[in-house]
Write an enzyme that holds these catalytic residues in place. Structure first.
Site, PDB file in Angstrom:
ATOM      1  N   HIS A 165       0.824  -1.212   0.000  1.00 49.40           N
ATOM      2  CA  HIS A 165       0.000   0.000   0.000  1.00 49.40           C
ATOM      3  C   HIS A 165       0.858   1.263   0.000  1.00 49.40           C
ATOM      4  CE1 HIS A 165      -2.999  -2.993   1.077  1.00 49.40           C
ATOM      5  NE2 HIS A 165      -3.867  -2.135   0.592  1.00 49.40           N
ATOM      6  N   ASP A 173       9.607  -6.635  -4.749  1.00 50.78           N
ATOM      7  CA  ASP A 173       8.651  -7.221  -3.806  1.00 50.78           C
ATOM      8  C   ASP A 173       8.768  -8.740  -3.915  1.00 50.78           C
ATOM      9  OD1 ASP A 173       5.790  -5.884  -2.476  1.00 50.78           O
ATOM     10  OD2 ASP A 173       6.040  -8.049  -2.522  1.00 50.78           O
ATOM     11  N   ALA A 179      11.062   3.847   6.855  1.00 50.32           N
ATOM     12  CA  ALA A 179       9.883   4.255   7.640  1.00 50.32           C
ATOM     13  C   ALA A 179       8.958   3.047   7.750  1.00 50.32           C
ATOM     14  CB  ALA A 179       9.164   5.422   6.974  1.00 50.32           C
ATOM     15  N   ASP A 197      12.734   6.601  10.584  1.00 51.38           N
ATOM     16  CA  ASP A 197      11.554   6.930  11.402  1.00 51.38           C
ATOM     17  C   ASP A 197      11.264   5.833  12.425  1.00 51.38           C
ATOM     18  OD1 ASP A 197       9.230   8.562  11.949  1.00 51.38           O
ATOM     19  OD2 ASP A 197       8.009   7.043  10.949  1.00 51.38           O
ATOM     20  N   GLU A 238      12.363   1.362  20.516  1.00 56.17           N
ATOM     21  CA  GLU A 238      11.798   2.720  20.589  1.00 56.17           C
ATOM     22  C   GLU A 238      11.332   3.001  22.012  1.00 56.17           C
ATOM     23  OE1 GLU A 238       8.755   2.951  17.553  1.00 56.17           O
ATOM     24  OE2 GLU A 238      10.211   2.649  15.942  1.00 56.17           O
ATOM     25  N   HIS A 265       9.039   7.869  14.909  1.00 54.77           N
ATOM     26  CA  HIS A 265       7.946   6.995  14.431  1.00 54.77           C
ATOM     27  C   HIS A 265       6.654   7.797  14.203  1.00 54.77           C
ATOM     28  CE1 HIS A 265       6.487   2.557  14.436  1.00 54.77           C
ATOM     29  NE2 HIS A 265       5.829   3.276  13.562  1.00 54.77           N
TER      30      HIS A 265
END
Ligand code: NAI
Length: 417
Positions: A161, A181, A238, A264, A269, A292
């Protein structure tokens, strides 16, 4: 006499954690009369007590729905996680209780794609280091190392997506899109697939990752892969922190092989604002570090509100479980002059035969039947012609079939029990 189908005005919707107003609006638009929105998360006994008469529950990431809590929601039909992740919910307990859980996996796709494109422009112009310098009083007014992104090759790893959305906007900016992919994907516009990750790394001026976190993607980009990238290329992640070997990225940046990066997501985290963030990338002036926030925009929040509320309304109004994260997915057509019986059961032999026998013994004609099973539970939806007399006790008899988890029925004009 069996209870009448519950009017939508009586269905109680509880939304916790300050869920976006777009969700409340959607429920109201669909005729739901009782929608309560609460600012904070609830927990323990307070949550259990509040859930007792709730039919539809909306949460975000801070409300923990354990087996215990879910069981306290005696009338709970379905849960909406108004976020991406669903690990705050005991999904298998919910499933065993016949409660489908929905989330919003794609509401922030565009937000991530936009940020990535913006960062690519910033990296090609050397903005991170120049901005850093300007804050410290430097005046680095040179063209050296400042380039347009037009005609540069962007290598997108993971053409799902986000990857495919990015492909469209990058191409609109004049970039040449290559992607890789593991699944064969339709190339959008003039994008060209690469046969292997290495083929992509060899040609891309900038590589950006948009793969999920899986055992195969863990550390999929490390020292060996950075070496395969063109000297002076840029790198962005990201997607998920575990996908990149961060010390190897720091080395590749320090050696100058990679000219700059935007990251990101990180393997570790901070759990909240009070915890300090630490990374080997800190202090590198050609690196954009963000906490993030790739998908965190006001638009994404509004989309999440609408997307999840829509799925909850669909389930409540017509029984559709499409998009459920813990449940067999059944997509249902709208009803026309039918009564719709929903039956969730343990996936055991003989249940379907008993359901069919129950209708045929009453000489009731089945207009349509939709079944999905997954070895643990089964969900069958049966449409029968006309408005079946509730006094016939069908729902009670359905509920008495051994293995039944729960039953529900809807008339044509959707009204739930
Ligand atoms: P998606 O599921 O639509 O696409 C992922 C694509 O990666 C699929 O086409 C899949 O076939 C492909 N893929 C899987 N394994 C691969 C491999 N080993 N090599 C190459 N391709 C592979 O997912 P979506 O929505 O595009 O999200 C992508 C990533 O972005 C996810 O990891 C998601 O968690 C992350 N994300 C990050 C956000 C942020 O705030 N930074 C916000 C939203 C998503």
């Amino acid at each position: 006499m069996e209870k009448l189908s519950l009017p939508k005005t009586k269905i109680k919707v509880l939304l916790l954690e300050n869920i976006h107003k777009s969700a409340v609006d959607l429920f109201k638009r669909h005729g739901y009369g009782s929608v309560e929105s609460v600012r904070d998360a609830l927990s323990g006994d307070e949550l259990k007590a509040k859930l007792r008469d709730v039919h539809i529950l909306g949460i975000r990431s801070r409300t923990k729905l354990t087996k215990d809590v879910l069981a306290a929601g005696e009338k709970l039909l379905t849960v909406g996680a108004f976020c991406i992740g669903t690990n705050q919910v005991d999904l298998s307990a919910a499933k065993r209780l016949g409660i489908p859980v929905f989330n919003a996996p794609y509401s922030n796709t565009r937000s991530v794609a936009e940020l990535v494109l913006a960062e690519i422009i910033m990296l090609f112009r050397g903005i991170p280091q120049r901005s850093w310098g300007a804050h410290e009083g430097e005046w680095d007014k040179t063209v050296k190392g400042a380039r347009e992104i037009r005609n540069k090759v962007i290598g997108i790893v993971g053409y799902g997506h986000i990857g495919s959305q990015l492909s469209i906007i990058a191409e609109a900016m004049g970039m040449q899109v290559r992607f890789y992919d593991v699944v064969e994907k339709l190339a959008i516009g003039n994008a060209t697939p690469c046969r292997s990750l290495d083929d992509l790394l060899a040609v891309a001026d900038v590589v950006t990752l948009h793969v999920p976190e899986t055992p195969e993607t863990k550390n999929m980009i490390g020292a060996a892969k950075f070496k395969k990238m063109k000297k002076g290329a840029f790198f962005l992640n990201a997607s998920r922190g575990t996908v990149v070997d961060i010390p190897a990225l720091a080395e590749a940046l320090k050696s100058g092989h990679i000219a700059g990066a935007a990251v990101d997501v990180f393997p570790k985290e901070p759990a909240g604002p009070e915890e300090k963030f630490k990374s080997p990338l800190q202090g590198l002036r050609n690196v954009i570090l963000t906490p993030h926030i790739g998908g965190s925009t006001e638009e994404a929040q509004a989309n999440i509100g609408g997307e999840v509320a829509e799925k909850l309304v669909k389930y409540s109004d017509n029984g559709s479980t499409l998009g459920a994260v813990n449940f067999v997915e059944v997509a249902l057509p709208p009803q026309f002059n039918t009564t719709r019986f929903m039956h969730i059961h343990r996936d055991e032999p003989g249940v379907m035969a008993k359901i069919s026998a129950l209708f045929s013994s009453r000489e009731i004609n089945i207009a349509g039947q939709y079944l999905r099973t997954d070895g643990e539970i089964g969900y069958v939806v049966t449409d029968v012609i006309g408005r079946v007399q509730v006094g016939m006790g069908i729902r009670k008899d359905l509920a008495a079939i051994p293995g039944t988890v729960r039953t529900r029925f809807l008339y044509e004009a959707p009204r739930n029990t």
